[in-house]
Design an enzyme around this catalytic site. Structure first.
Site, PDB file in Angstrom:
ATOM      1  N   GLU A 167      -2.849 -16.903 -38.377  1.00 33.31           N
ATOM      2  CA  GLU A 167      -4.266 -16.533 -39.065  1.00 33.31           C
ATOM      3  C   GLU A 167      -5.686 -17.014 -39.122  1.00 33.31           C
ATOM      4  OE1 GLU A 167      -2.765 -13.024 -39.933  1.00 33.31           O
ATOM      5  OE2 GLU A 167      -0.909 -14.010 -39.966  1.00 33.31           O
ATOM      6  N   ASP A 172      -0.660 -16.790 -32.250  1.00 37.65           N
ATOM      7  CA  ASP A 172       0.091 -18.136 -31.903  1.00 37.65           C
ATOM      8  C   ASP A 172       0.049 -19.590 -30.641  1.00 37.65           C
ATOM      9  OD1 ASP A 172       1.873 -16.215 -32.784  1.00 37.65           O
ATOM     10  OD2 ASP A 172       2.883 -15.070 -31.435  1.00 37.65           O
TER      11      ASP A 172
HETATM   12 ZN   LIG Z   1      -0.634 -12.449 -36.260  1.00 33.84          ZN
END
Ligand SMILES: [Zn+2]
Length: 445
Positions: A290, A354
């Site tokens: 995030e 990621d």
């Molecule tokens: Zn995301």
């Protein structure tokens, strides 16, 4: 079908919609009328309960131009009526009884390959979460996260933010001004953990035992009213955009905030008594993910106050784009199912998040242990990360996801980031040139 197809053709491509500048067209009532002159805008705004609205952001003007052309064609009125009736029935199908529920599931089946409809209790829980998410959430958090869980999560976020800041000094494609501004943006991020400080007040919503359809319609009315009431008022920074039981988290660029719902603060992502490396591979990676969203291809276009604003020099922006293209190419090559590949530009932000998130979580975990971990702990960290994405998926569902969803399929949410992470290859002694230890890796953050 003809109406739906025509509207779909006039819609903006999903990749273009990810560009905040392409969906920003501020206009007024007169501008709206010029875009779609045959639509009765004044009646519309009065009927939805917002007659005074003057300033409007039209995300995709071309869509409204096409819609206007469709509704104004001579002889099309009956088509429009049929289309609107269909949309109404489709939206209400889940509340209209068995025949409608089953017919609606036939479409789901075709799209996702699902073999059976979810059990009734699960559908009921989902609908309650949708209609009364914060009332449900209030009970949910009592039995799940608690004060201890919230405190551990807050400490983890601090560690992840610290890792991001230390990494900034090593990002070689930035200049000092961009580095300082990024630090400033990092400092301004607002973190929300678990559930809101003030719960939503549902006292003006009336729910009865007679009709599911009426209850769902009432919940929709309540939500619409709640949204309309915000017009012209200061932004409510307490608000959560997802319900507490949701197994998810998000970064909102226009608020510069990270939100972690209570639902994701459970196994396999997090447990108060789990080994630290398991929590960092799970929830820690989600936190890093995030945070990285704040600096991905979308998030980087918003400054620390959440304004859409160029706050990097064009040289730094170009250097970013070059590195992001590497990630797009990498994921363009991944096969989701059969002959369907991932779309590297549709999934770009998620993949950058990621790859960055995994690095940040490991860096934060190492920092907690004086900068070093033994090989076994590092392996366990990566295993915990991969377990978070453990899933069964039918081919139809993988195909649908690859073509419409900004998240890569689970297999690539694991293999993509670890192949870009030299620490993974080291922890598992992968030979140079092996799939998880490629010659050229992509590095953005
Ligand atoms: Zn995301």
């Amino acid at each position: 079908m003809a109406m739906e197809t025509a509207l779909a053709r006039a819609s903006m491509d999903k990749v273009d919609r990810r560009d905040p500048k392409k969906v920003y067209h501020l206009t007024d009532r007169a501008g709206l009328k010029r875009t779609a002159p045959h639509f009765h805008w004044d009646t519309y705004f009065t009927e939805v309960g917002a007659p005074g609205v003057q300033t409007i952001n039209v995300l995709v003007p071309g869509f409204f131009t096409a819609m206007d052309r469709l509704i104004s064609q001579p002889g099309k009125l009956n088509d429009v009526k049929t289309y609107l009736r269909w949309k109404t029935v489709e939206a209400a199908a889940q509340t209209l009884g068995k025949a409608f529920v089953e017919e609606s599931f036939r479409l789901t089946k075709a799209l996702t390959g699902a073999k059976a409809i979810l059990p009734r209790w699960k559908r009921c829980a989902q609908m309650t979460d949708q209609a009364l998410g914060e009332a449900l959430g209030r009970s949910f958090v009592i039995t799940t996260i608690g004060d201890e869980g919230k405190a551990i999560a807050k400490d983890m976020i601090e560690g992840i933010e610290g890792a991001f800041e230390r990494n900034l000094a090593r990002v070689d494609w930035m200049d000092d001004a961009a580095r300082a501004a990024s630090k400033e943006k990092l400092r301004k991020i607002n973190n929300k953990v678990g559930y809101p400080d003030r719960w939503r007040d549902y006292s003006t919503m009336s729910i009865g035992k007679e009709s599911l359809l009426a209850n769902v319609a009432e919940a929709a009315r309540f939500e619409t009213q709640r949204d309309l009431d915000k017009i012209g008022k200061p932004v409510d920074r307490n608000e959560f955009g997802m319900t507490p039981p949701t197994v998810n988290a998000y970064y909102n660029p226009s608020m510069n905030e990270m939100v972690f719902l209570a639902g994701i603060m459970q196994a396999p992502f997090f447990k108060t008594d789990a080994p630290e490396e398991a929590n960092y591979g799970g929830l820690g990676m989600v936190m890093g993910h995030e945070l990285t969203h704040g600096f991905d291809d979308q998030g980087r276009q918003f400054d620390g106050n959440g304004n859409l604003n160029e706050w990097w020099s064009s040289g730094v922006s170009d250097a970013f784009k070059e590195r992001a293209e590497c990630v797009a190419k990498q994921y363009d090559g991944y096969i989701a199912v059969d002959d369907v590949k991932l779309n590297g530009h549709l999934t770009l932000g998620e993949n950058i998040a990621d790859i960055g998130g995994l690095k940040l979580a490991l860096a934060a975990l190492r920092q907690k242990h004086g900068g070093q971990l033994d090989a076994k702990t590092e392996q366990d960290f990566f295993v915990a990360f991969a377990q978070g994405w453990c899933t069964n998926q039918r081919p139809e569902s993988a195909r649908l996801q690859a073509q419409t969803n900004p998240h890569s399929t689970s297999q690539w949410r694991v293999n993509g980031p670890v192949s870009d992470n030299p620490d993974f290859a080291k922890a598992f002694s992968c030979q140079a040139g092996a799939p998880m230890a490629p010659q050229n890796r992509c590095t953005v953050w």
